[in-house]
Design a protein around this motif. Structure first.
Motif, PDB file in Angstrom:
ATOM      1  N   SER A 152     -16.455  -5.890   2.283  1.00 12.19           N
ATOM      2  CA  SER A 152     -15.406  -4.621   1.455  1.00 12.19           C
ATOM      3  C   SER A 152     -16.394  -3.070   1.144  1.00 12.19           C
ATOM      4  O   SER A 152     -17.482  -2.883   1.056  1.00 12.19           O
ATOM      5  CB  SER A 152     -14.826  -5.307  -0.054  1.00 12.19           C
ATOM      6  OG  SER A 152     -16.117  -5.415  -0.919  1.00 12.19           O
ATOM      7  N   LEU A 170     -15.840   1.328  -0.599  1.00 15.25           N
ATOM      8  CA  LEU A 170     -14.823   2.212  -0.717  1.00 15.25           C
ATOM      9  C   LEU A 170     -15.614   2.972  -0.594  1.00 15.25           C
ATOM     10  O   LEU A 170     -16.799   3.595   0.168  1.00 15.25           O
ATOM     11  CB  LEU A 170     -14.641   2.269  -2.279  1.00 15.25           C
ATOM     12  CG  LEU A 170     -15.831   2.044  -3.213  1.00 15.25           C
ATOM     13  CD1 LEU A 170     -16.769   2.538  -3.470  1.00 15.25           C
ATOM     14  CD2 LEU A 170     -15.747   1.420  -4.231  1.00 15.25           C
ATOM     15  N   ILE A 174      -9.290   4.419  -0.457  1.00  7.70           N
ATOM     16  CA  ILE A 174      -8.936   3.209  -1.970  1.00  7.70           C
ATOM     17  C   ILE A 174      -9.443   1.526  -2.106  1.00  7.70           C
ATOM     18  O   ILE A 174     -10.362   1.238  -2.493  1.00  7.70           O
ATOM     19  CB  ILE A 174      -7.727   3.676  -1.912  1.00  7.70           C
ATOM     20  CG1 ILE A 174      -7.516   5.047  -1.827  1.00  7.70           C
ATOM     21  CG2 ILE A 174      -7.389   2.491  -3.402  1.00  7.70           C
ATOM     22  CD1 ILE A 174      -8.301   5.621  -3.343  1.00  7.70           C
ATOM     23  N   SER A 175      -9.725   1.271  -0.250  1.00 12.44           N
ATOM     24  CA  SER A 175      -9.992  -0.303  -0.150  1.00 12.44           C
ATOM     25  C   SER A 175     -10.456  -0.153   1.262  1.00 12.44           C
ATOM     26  O   SER A 175      -9.245  -0.157   2.116  1.00 12.44           O
ATOM     27  CB  SER A 175      -8.890  -0.942  -0.844  1.00 12.44           C
ATOM     28  OG  SER A 175      -9.282  -1.830  -0.701  1.00 12.44           O
ATOM     29  N   LEU A 176     -11.411  -0.586   1.963  1.00 15.06           N
ATOM     30  CA  LEU A 176     -11.995  -1.654   3.125  1.00 15.06           C
ATOM     31  C   LEU A 176     -11.869  -3.034   2.538  1.00 15.06           C
ATOM     32  O   LEU A 176     -13.338  -3.563   2.088  1.00 15.06           O
ATOM     33  CB  LEU A 176     -13.222  -0.149   3.514  1.00 15.06           C
ATOM     34  CG  LEU A 176     -14.028  -0.919   4.843  1.00 15.06           C
ATOM     35  CD1 LEU A 176     -13.071  -0.779   5.721  1.00 15.06           C
ATOM     36  CD2 LEU A 176     -15.045  -0.594   4.975  1.00 15.06           C
ATOM     37  N   LEU A 177     -11.108  -3.362   3.994  1.00 16.89           N
ATOM     38  CA  LEU A 177     -11.518  -4.920   3.262  1.00 16.89           C
ATOM     39  C   LEU A 177     -11.666  -5.441   4.774  1.00 16.89           C
ATOM     40  O   LEU A 177     -10.849  -5.482   5.972  1.00 16.89           O
ATOM     41  CB  LEU A 177     -10.317  -5.974   2.866  1.00 16.89           C
ATOM     42  CG  LEU A 177     -10.347  -5.680   1.726  1.00 16.89           C
ATOM     43  CD1 LEU A 177      -8.581  -5.959   1.323  1.00 16.89           C
ATOM     44  CD2 LEU A 177     -11.433  -6.230   0.349  1.00 16.89           C
ATOM     45  N   ILE A 227      -7.750  -0.632   5.886  1.00 20.92           N
ATOM     46  CA  ILE A 227      -8.422   0.210   5.641  1.00 20.92           C
ATOM     47  C   ILE A 227      -7.280   0.899   5.174  1.00 20.92           C
ATOM     48  O   ILE A 227      -6.074   1.080   5.371  1.00 20.92           O
ATOM     49  CB  ILE A 227      -9.041   1.185   5.964  1.00 20.92           C
ATOM     50  CG1 ILE A 227      -9.780   2.536   5.576  1.00 20.92           C
ATOM     51  CG2 ILE A 227      -8.501   2.551   7.069  1.00 20.92           C
ATOM     52  CD1 ILE A 227     -10.673   3.165   5.772  1.00 20.92           C
ATOM     53  N   CYS A 252     -20.342  -0.467   0.843  1.00 23.25           N
ATOM     54  CA  CYS A 252     -19.711  -1.847   0.819  1.00 23.25           C
ATOM     55  C   CYS A 252     -20.830  -2.699   0.899  1.00 23.25           C
ATOM     56  O   CYS A 252     -22.051  -2.377   0.583  1.00 23.25           O
ATOM     57  CB  CYS A 252     -19.809  -1.402   2.856  1.00 23.25           C
ATOM     58  SG  CYS A 252     -18.421  -0.539   3.419  1.00 23.25           S
TER      59      CYS A 252
END
Ligand code: ZN
Length: 146
Positions: free
Chosen positions: A42, A44, A74-77, A93, A118
């Motif tokens: 995860s 940002l 905003i969000s990286l998963l 993303i 991360c």
């Protein structure tokens, strides 16, 4: 829902991404260098530009979209598993524009980092391998033999 596997945490890496690096390439390189074959991540931060994709389910192909503007991550998963005998990062993303609107998709090469923080968690255990899935046309996790 079908269980693919249970896992145990092996190690957690807290990383800062280099200025101007390619986001997906850098994550992939890190995983390959560290021998991370299974895990999740995860993050940002912000990007200078991005390339994201949308999978057209009827055509069974990705449509790429190039976004030539600075945006917030905003969000990286993502997850890490094996594809073609190499660690492979699959990530999505969500990006915010100056006006606060959010756009997102499947992360592609060509996304240039401005800043990034991360957490990458490696799991212990056997490889999880991607294989062609006839229902979707995607390379998905292969179920273990029954
Ligand atoms: Zn995807």
């Amino acid at each position: 829902m079908r269980l693919v596997r249970t896992v145990k945490s092996q190690e957690i890496f807290v990383v800062r991404l280099p200025f101007t690096c390619d986001l997906l390439s850098e994550l992939t390189r890190f995983c390959r260098e560290r021998g991370i074959r299974l895990g999740h991540l995860s993050g940002l931060g912000a990007v200078r530009r991005a390339v994201i994709a949308y999978y057209d389910q009827s055509k069974r192909q990705y449509e790429n979209r190039v976004l030539n503007e600075p945006m917030e991550i905003i969000s990286l998963l993502g997850n890490i598993s094996m594809k073609e005998e190499q660690p492979f990062v699959h990530a999505h993303i969500a990006l915010a524009r100056r006006d606060g609107s959010v756009i997102g998709g499947h992360l592609c090469e060509g996304t240039e980092v401005f800043a990034g923080e991360c957490v990458i968690e490696a799991f212990a255990g056997d490889d999880l391998v991607r294989a062609p899935d006839p229902d979707t046309g995607l390379q998905l996790w292969k179920f273990p033999n029954p």
